[in-house]
Design a protein around this motif. Sequence first.
Motif, PDB file in Angstrom:
ATOM      1  N   LEU A 234       0.828  -1.205   0.000  1.00 27.43           N
ATOM      2  CA  LEU A 234       0.000   0.000   0.000  1.00 27.43           C
ATOM      3  C   LEU A 234       0.864   1.258   0.000  1.00 27.43           C
ATOM      4  N   ARG A 235       1.963   1.237   0.749  1.00 32.26           N
ATOM      5  CA  ARG A 235       2.881   2.387   0.746  1.00 32.26           C
ATOM      6  C   ARG A 235       3.553   2.535  -0.619  1.00 32.26           C
ATOM      7  N   ARG A 236       3.975   1.423  -1.191  1.00 29.92           N
ATOM      8  CA  ARG A 236       4.679   1.472  -2.482  1.00 29.92           C
ATOM      9  C   ARG A 236       3.789   2.025  -3.583  1.00 29.92           C
ATOM     10  N   LEU A 237       2.504   1.734  -3.517  1.00 37.28           N
ATOM     11  CA  LEU A 237       1.585   2.098  -4.594  1.00 37.28           C
ATOM     12  C   LEU A 237       0.756   3.337  -4.282  1.00 37.28           C
ATOM     13  N   ALA A 238       1.009   3.964  -3.148  1.00 36.19           N
ATOM     14  CA  ALA A 238       0.218   5.134  -2.774  1.00 36.19           C
ATOM     15  C   ALA A 238       0.316   6.220  -3.842  1.00 36.19           C
ATOM     16  N   GLY A 239      -0.827   6.734  -4.268  1.00 38.96           N
ATOM     17  CA  GLY A 239      -0.850   7.808  -5.249  1.00 38.96           C
ATOM     18  C   GLY A 239      -0.550   7.378  -6.666  1.00 38.96           C
ATOM     19  N   ARG A 240      -0.497   6.069  -6.919  1.00 38.19           N
ATOM     20  CA  ARG A 240      -0.154   5.561  -8.242  1.00 38.19           C
ATOM     21  C   ARG A 240      -1.347   4.836  -8.864  1.00 38.19           C
ATOM     22  N   VAL A 241      -1.442   4.932 -10.171  1.00 41.30           N
ATOM     23  CA  VAL A 241      -2.540   4.319 -10.903  1.00 41.30           C
ATOM     24  C   VAL A 241      -1.992   3.618 -12.129  1.00 41.30           C
ATOM     25  N   GLN A 242      -2.811   2.759 -12.689  1.00 36.35           N
ATOM     26  CA  GLN A 242      -2.436   2.038 -13.898  1.00 36.35           C
ATOM     27  C   GLN A 242      -3.211   2.586 -15.090  1.00 36.35           C
ATOM     28  N   PHE A 243      -2.510   2.710 -16.206  1.00 36.84           N
ATOM     29  CA  PHE A 243      -3.138   2.963 -17.488  1.00 36.84           C
ATOM     30  C   PHE A 243      -2.710   1.853 -18.441  1.00 36.84           C
ATOM     31  N   GLN A 244      -3.581   1.534 -19.382  1.00 36.19           N
ATOM     32  CA  GLN A 244      -3.210   0.646 -20.472  1.00 36.19           C
ATOM     33  C   GLN A 244      -3.299   1.448 -21.767  1.00 36.19           C
ATOM     34  N   VAL A 245      -2.257   1.357 -22.569  1.00 30.29           N
ATOM     35  CA  VAL A 245      -2.197   2.075 -23.843  1.00 30.29           C
ATOM     36  C   VAL A 245      -2.046   1.059 -24.966  1.00 30.29           C
ATOM     37  N   LEU A 246      -2.976   1.108 -25.900  1.00 28.53           N
ATOM     38  CA  LEU A 246      -2.925   0.263 -27.094  1.00 28.53           C
ATOM     39  C   LEU A 246      -2.808   1.174 -28.315  1.00 28.53           C
ATOM     40  N   VAL A 247      -1.872   0.845 -29.192  1.00 27.83           N
ATOM     41  CA  VAL A 247      -1.700   1.606 -30.426  1.00 27.83           C
ATOM     42  C   VAL A 247      -1.877   0.644 -31.601  1.00 27.83           C
ATOM     43  N   GLN A 248      -2.932   0.878 -32.364  1.00 24.16           N
ATOM     44  CA  GLN A 248      -3.269   0.039 -33.514  1.00 24.16           C
ATOM     45  C   GLN A 248      -2.840   0.761 -34.784  1.00 24.16           C
ATOM     46  N   TRP A 249      -2.390  -0.003 -35.775  1.00 27.72           N
ATOM     47  CA  TRP A 249      -2.001   0.636 -37.029  1.00 27.72           C
ATOM     48  C   TRP A 249      -2.761   0.037 -38.202  1.00 27.72           C
ATOM     49  N   ASP A 250      -2.872   0.840 -39.247  1.00 31.57           N
ATOM     50  CA  ASP A 250      -3.538   0.402 -40.468  1.00 31.57           C
ATOM     51  C   ASP A 250      -2.467  -0.063 -41.447  1.00 31.57           C
ATOM     52  N   ALA A 251      -2.222  -1.377 -41.467  1.00 31.23           N
ATOM     53  CA  ALA A 251      -1.157  -1.915 -42.320  1.00 31.23           C
ATOM     54  C   ALA A 251      -1.417  -1.635 -43.792  1.00 31.23           C
ATOM     55  N   GLY A 252      -2.693  -1.482 -44.159  1.00 34.05           N
ATOM     56  CA  GLY A 252      -3.009  -1.211 -45.559  1.00 34.05           C
ATOM     57  C   GLY A 252      -2.479   0.125 -46.041  1.00 34.05           C
ATOM     58  N   LEU A 253      -2.258   1.060 -45.105  1.00 32.21           N
ATOM     59  CA  LEU A 253      -1.715   2.368 -45.465  1.00 32.21           C
ATOM     60  C   LEU A 253      -0.198   2.429 -45.374  1.00 32.21           C
ATOM     61  N   ALA A 254       0.423   1.317 -45.008  1.00 27.91           N
ATOM     62  CA  ALA A 254       1.874   1.314 -44.808  1.00 27.91           C
ATOM     63  C   ALA A 254       2.650   1.816 -46.027  1.00 27.91           C
ATOM     64  N   PRO A 255       2.266   1.434 -47.264  1.00 30.07           N
ATOM     65  CA  PRO A 255       3.047   1.918 -48.424  1.00 30.07           C
ATOM     66  C   PRO A 255       3.116   3.433 -48.525  1.00 30.07           C
ATOM     67  N   THR A 256       2.151   4.149 -47.970  1.00 30.03           N
ATOM     68  CA  THR A 256       2.161   5.609 -48.059  1.00 30.03           C
ATOM     69  C   THR A 256       3.185   6.232 -47.124  1.00 30.03           C
ATOM     70  N   ARG A 257       3.704   5.458 -46.145  1.00 27.46           N
ATOM     71  CA  ARG A 257       4.666   5.982 -45.177  1.00 27.46           C
ATOM     72  C   ARG A 257       6.021   5.315 -45.248  1.00 27.46           C
ATOM     73  N   MET A 258       6.169   4.311 -46.089  1.00 26.11           N
ATOM     74  CA  MET A 258       7.439   3.593 -46.173  1.00 26.11           C
ATOM     75  C   MET A 258       8.478   4.425 -46.903  1.00 26.11           C
ATOM     76  N   GLU A 259       9.693   4.439 -46.362  1.00 26.01           N
ATOM     77  CA  GLU A 259      10.808   5.101 -47.015  1.00 26.01           C
ATOM     78  C   GLU A 259      11.356   4.199 -48.117  1.00 26.01           C
ATOM     79  N   PRO A 260      12.177   4.762 -49.024  1.00 21.87           N
ATOM     80  CA  PRO A 260      12.757   3.935 -50.091  1.00 21.87           C
ATOM     81  C   PRO A 260      13.470   2.706 -49.531  1.00 21.87           C
TER      82      PRO A 260
END
Length: 291
Positions: free
Chosen positions: A96-122
Motif C-alpha cells: 500500500l505504501r509502495r503504490l500510494a498515489g499511483r494508478v495504472q493505465f493501459q495504452v494500445l496503439v493500432q495501425w492500419d497496415a493497408g496504409l503502410a506503403p504511403t509511409r514507407m521510405e525507399p
Amino acid sequence: MRLREVVAVLEGHPPSVLPEGTEAVCEAGLTAILGLLPGRLSGRRSLLEHAARRQAVLERLMACGTVLPALSGSGLTPAEATAALAANSPRLRQELRRLAGRVQFQVLVQWDAGLAPTRMEPEETAEDLRLRFAHRIAEALAGVAEQHVNLPLRDDLLANQALLLPQSRTDDLDRSLEQIDALWTEGLRIRQIGPSPPVSFASLTFRRVSSAAIRRARHRFGLEGPVDPIRLRALRRDLLLRAAEAERAEILAAADVLDLLTRCAASGGDLHLVRIWSEGQAVPADLEDAA
C-alpha cells in the motif's frame, strides 16, 4: 460459512457506502472488500461480464484511497479474510505504501497496415516500418511510467502496454500520446484505458497454508512452540547462507509460513499467505522475497 470472492484490500476503515453486492471485513487497520464468488464461468461472454463487474467495483473503490486488487477467483470466508489481514498486515502495508498515489493505465496503439506503403521510405518494407514506429512509441512511453509491462500483441497492434505512474503525472502521459499521434495521425489509432488500480503490477493471491505445512516449516527451522520473529530472521539468514541455491526458495517459503505464526493466534488451523502477482517483471524481485 459461505465463501466470498476477495476483490481488494484497502487501508483504514471501509467506505461508508459499499459497491452493490459487496461487504467489508476489517482487521489490523486494513479492510478487505468481498464480493459474490461466481460459479464456474463458461464461455467468453460470462468471463467478460464478471471481469467488467469486478473492474467497476475496483474503480469505485479508488475514491477511498490506494487499492490493492485481488486476482479473480480468490475465495475466502469472511473469517478467513479477517485472519489473512491480521497475519499478512506488514506485507499488505508495504505494498500500500509502495503504490500510494499511483494508478495504472493501459495504452494500445493500432495501425492500419493497408496504409503502410504511403509511409514507407525507399527500400523499406512494411515490417521495417512496423518496427520503426513500435520503437518510437516505446520511446515516447518510456519516460512517463515508473514501471511498465508489455502485454500480448495482435497483428494489428504496434504497442500494448500497462503503465504504472503517479496520478500527478497523467498530464505527461497525455503529452506522450499526443507525440505518438503526431507520428502518423491518419494511420494510428490510440486507445487509453484508465486510470485503474494496479492490476498488472500488484494483484493479491491467497495461498492456503495447512497445519501439515506449518509442521514442515517448524521442522526445517528446528522450532517448537511460539515463534520469536528475531530468532526466525537470524535462522533464516543462517540457513540461506549455508544452503545450495536449489534449496533457497523452500527456505524462504518456510520462513514465510512461520512468519505468519508470529502475527496470527489461530496457529492450530489453516492460514492464508498473501502473494503479490504481477505480469512480467512488473514487481521488483526483492519485493517478491520480502514478507
